[in-house]
Design an enzyme around this catalytic site. Sequence first.
Site, PDB file in Angstrom:
ATOM      1  N   GLU A  75       0.817  -1.209   0.000  1.00  0.00           N
ATOM      2  CA  GLU A  75       0.000   0.000   0.000  1.00  0.00           C
ATOM      3  C   GLU A  75       0.858   1.268   0.000  1.00  0.00           C
ATOM      4  O   GLU A  75       0.647   2.182   0.797  1.00  0.00           O
ATOM      5  CB  GLU A  75      -0.960  -0.009   1.196  1.00  0.00           C
ATOM      6  CG  GLU A  75      -1.918  -1.189   1.158  1.00  0.00           C
ATOM      7  CD  GLU A  75      -2.958  -1.201   2.281  1.00  0.00           C
ATOM      8  OE1 GLU A  75      -2.662  -0.698   3.371  1.00  0.00           O
ATOM      9  OE2 GLU A  75      -4.059  -1.725   2.042  1.00  0.00           O
ATOM     10  N   ASP A 113      -8.484  -9.053   4.144  1.00  0.00           N
ATOM     11  CA  ASP A 113      -8.232  -7.968   5.085  1.00  0.00           C
ATOM     12  C   ASP A 113      -9.298  -7.895   6.174  1.00  0.00           C
ATOM     13  O   ASP A 113     -10.147  -7.004   6.130  1.00  0.00           O
ATOM     14  CB  ASP A 113      -8.183  -6.645   4.290  1.00  0.00           C
ATOM     15  CG  ASP A 113      -7.574  -5.510   5.101  1.00  0.00           C
ATOM     16  OD1 ASP A 113      -7.074  -5.777   6.207  1.00  0.00           O
ATOM     17  OD2 ASP A 113      -7.586  -4.367   4.620  1.00  0.00           O
ATOM     18  N   GLU A 136     -12.569  -2.542  12.329  1.00  0.00           N
ATOM     19  CA  GLU A 136     -12.602  -1.801  11.070  1.00  0.00           C
ATOM     20  C   GLU A 136     -13.740  -2.254  10.151  1.00  0.00           C
ATOM     21  O   GLU A 136     -14.494  -1.429   9.642  1.00  0.00           O
ATOM     22  CB  GLU A 136     -11.252  -1.955  10.355  1.00  0.00           C
ATOM     23  CG  GLU A 136     -11.210  -1.263   9.004  1.00  0.00           C
ATOM     24  CD  GLU A 136      -9.855  -1.366   8.316  1.00  0.00           C
ATOM     25  OE1 GLU A 136      -8.919  -1.959   8.890  1.00  0.00           O
ATOM     26  OE2 GLU A 136      -9.736  -0.841   7.188  1.00  0.00           O
TER      27      GLU A 136
HETATM   28  C1  GCU Z   1      -6.121  -2.165   5.922  1.00  0.00           C
HETATM   29  C2  GCU Z   1      -6.470  -0.847   6.548  1.00  0.00           C
HETATM   30  C3  GCU Z   1      -5.331   0.116   6.464  1.00  0.00           C
HETATM   31  C4  GCU Z   1      -4.062  -0.522   7.023  1.00  0.00           C
HETATM   32  C5  GCU Z   1      -3.806  -1.843   6.334  1.00  0.00           C
HETATM   33  C6  GCU Z   1      -2.662  -2.626   6.952  1.00  0.00           C
HETATM   34  O1  GCU Z   1      -6.015  -2.037   4.539  1.00  0.00           O
HETATM   35  O2  GCU Z   1      -7.610  -0.318   5.939  1.00  0.00           O
HETATM   36  O3  GCU Z   1      -5.676   1.258   7.191  1.00  0.00           O
HETATM   37  O4  GCU Z   1      -2.978   0.306   6.867  1.00  0.00           O
HETATM   38  O5  GCU Z   1      -4.931  -2.647   6.443  1.00  0.00           O
HETATM   39  O6  GCU Z   1      -2.939  -3.612   7.620  1.00  0.00           O
HETATM   40  O7  GCU Z   1      -1.500  -2.296   6.762  1.00  0.00           O
END
Ligand code: GCU
Length: 669
Positions: free
Chosen positions: A277, A356, A384
């Site tokens: 990400e 996730d 979440e």
């Molecule tokens: C999910 C979450 C993010 C977080 C990511 C992670 O995608 O929405 O906010 O950073 O997990 O576990 O790194």
Amino acid sequence: MEEQMDYSMAWLSYRKIPWYPDREYFRKIYVQENEAVIHTAAKELSRAAEAMFDESPQIITILKEAPENSSAGIYLYTDKNGPGNGGYHLYEEGGRLTITAEEPSGILYGCFALIRKVQRQQPLKNLDYKEVPDNPLRMLNHWDNMDGSIERGYSGDSFFFKNQELLINERTADYARLVSSIGINGVVINNVNVKENATKLISEDYAEDLKQLAMIFRNYGISLYLSLNFAAPMELGGLDTADPEAAEVRDWWEKQMKQVYASVPDLGGFLVKADSEGRPGPFTYQRTHAQGANMLAKAVKPYGGVIIWRCFVYNCTQDWRDRKTDRARSAYDSFSPLDGQFEDNVILQIKNGPMDFQVREPVSSLFGALQRTRQILEVQIAQEYTGQQRHVCYLIPEFKEILEFHTCCTKERDTVADIISGRAFPQFAGGITAVANTGSDTNWTGHDLAAANWFGFGRLAFSTSLSAGEIAEEWCECTFGPDKEITEAVCRILMMSWPAYEKYTSPLGIGWMVNPHNHYGPNVDGYEYDRWGTYHRADHYGLGVERGSKGTGYAQTYLEANASMYETIEDCPEELLLFFHYVPYTYRLKNGKTLIQHIYDTHFEGVEDVQKMIALWNGIRERIPEDIFMRVSERLEHQLEHAKEWRDQINTYFYRKSFIEDEKGRKIY
Ligand code: GCU
């Protein structure tokens, strides 16, 4: 309500016990030596005794173990033949309560276990109780940012950071008490997405603060950990590369670690989110995760530190038209070829499922595939995707299922719990971690009932064989006292909450269908045409992602017999049907219902379940402190409205897609 009391210490908010027959033991506490953690343990016992029955125990230092003919009281001493690894033996004999353990942390856990028994007003006479933690590492990951915000935080601001500074105050100590009372022994205080100032946590700027924080933690048997920015050599060190094979990068990390460990010699280590990400990582330099992790591992090895490397790695710029790329495969494809290549102080941290933290996912196929690598199971108690602490969703039953899943990696001892604990592959023990659900709200977790997930996670991490029901009861009685009616109602609410949430949200393991970004509330196509690889593939005839060998092949990443089980619609467990297969709406499930009718029915049932929870809660109104009662009531009412919104959005969407009427003729828009 019985009495005015302060509930701000969650399950450690002690209530008065007017006629406790076993208070006698608490007049004297004999402590073997002046070891900090044992001292903490004695202090905790006297604090509890004072609060619960106005007893101020005398703390007496003794030399070695309890002398013969010694008087009544509680004896705390380490014993090299006692239970090790944080385990303890708690027993009563001839008017003496004894807690022995090989390690001081065991004594502390034993004291908290004793306190729980007292809170529940259980008899102590002839007590004989042993507990040894199943998992070496029992951690919490806080996703706290240095500006005081929390990524995916649902209970106020951070209590670790504010305005780019560390906060060290009474709440820090209260936090340490709470988490050590449930057996947590490692805490990562900052977000895995390490940006801006958080990169500097390993610099001199924060050394003094970290030292102080580590001391508070240490007294409670907790190691401090930090999340790390892989690009720190560039962002902090001014180098023009972060290539793990470059000599100047290695030197920089070595120097930096030397300095960090000089101020916190027992720092547990570092958590790293790399190549995920948008976070930097070894891929930029055509290096593998093993090269990246091992370089850091070597830098912390001289100090006994570990590198916890996350496996949450996937392509987040996918095209929804592409049906070959499967996000679910990603962690497996990236990490299974690296099994056996990691230094012994690297631990891979694997999210429970391949996607996730959805309400239902299969267990990640990396568990079982990795057999020569230490592993940590990562779950999320920050809700979440499970109602964001506005809905009740007690997650311990889910975690139990994950831990008990048979990966088929060995003939015996093949569950996820066996793998992470080291029972399956003894050189490769790891543990378990949860993304934390706490914040600065007075009740710590926003929803008062969400504290059951926090407490429950710790208890389960310590003893994976406890049942979700036992844990719920223990939490409830420690929090509200041993009141049968409360325990019964609250435990029923907790135990029905995860299935209820699953019923009124996305069906049969497909997940998502939430609003993008904040991940709250229904939006069936919210992520359907986006870049995140999270699709449901619904059309006029059916829905689901084909992940058998005719599809993305994810089912085949499991070991036999799981691969065969997931391969076909007929053998696939129904709760995961749409995760693994594209299924027509007219397909008949094992109970004879069509898929579409199942979707309609469960969505109506989910709402009815919330109504039942509200009735149960209202039934104990007189027994629950007014402010807690009101807080929970408000959230339950919101949950009911929101569950209806979910029901209507989902049912309407699939009615309009399929054109198939509800057999029961209920209102669908
Ligand atoms: C999910 C979450 C993010 C977080 C990511 C992670 O995608 O929405 O906010 O950073 O997990 O576990 O790194």
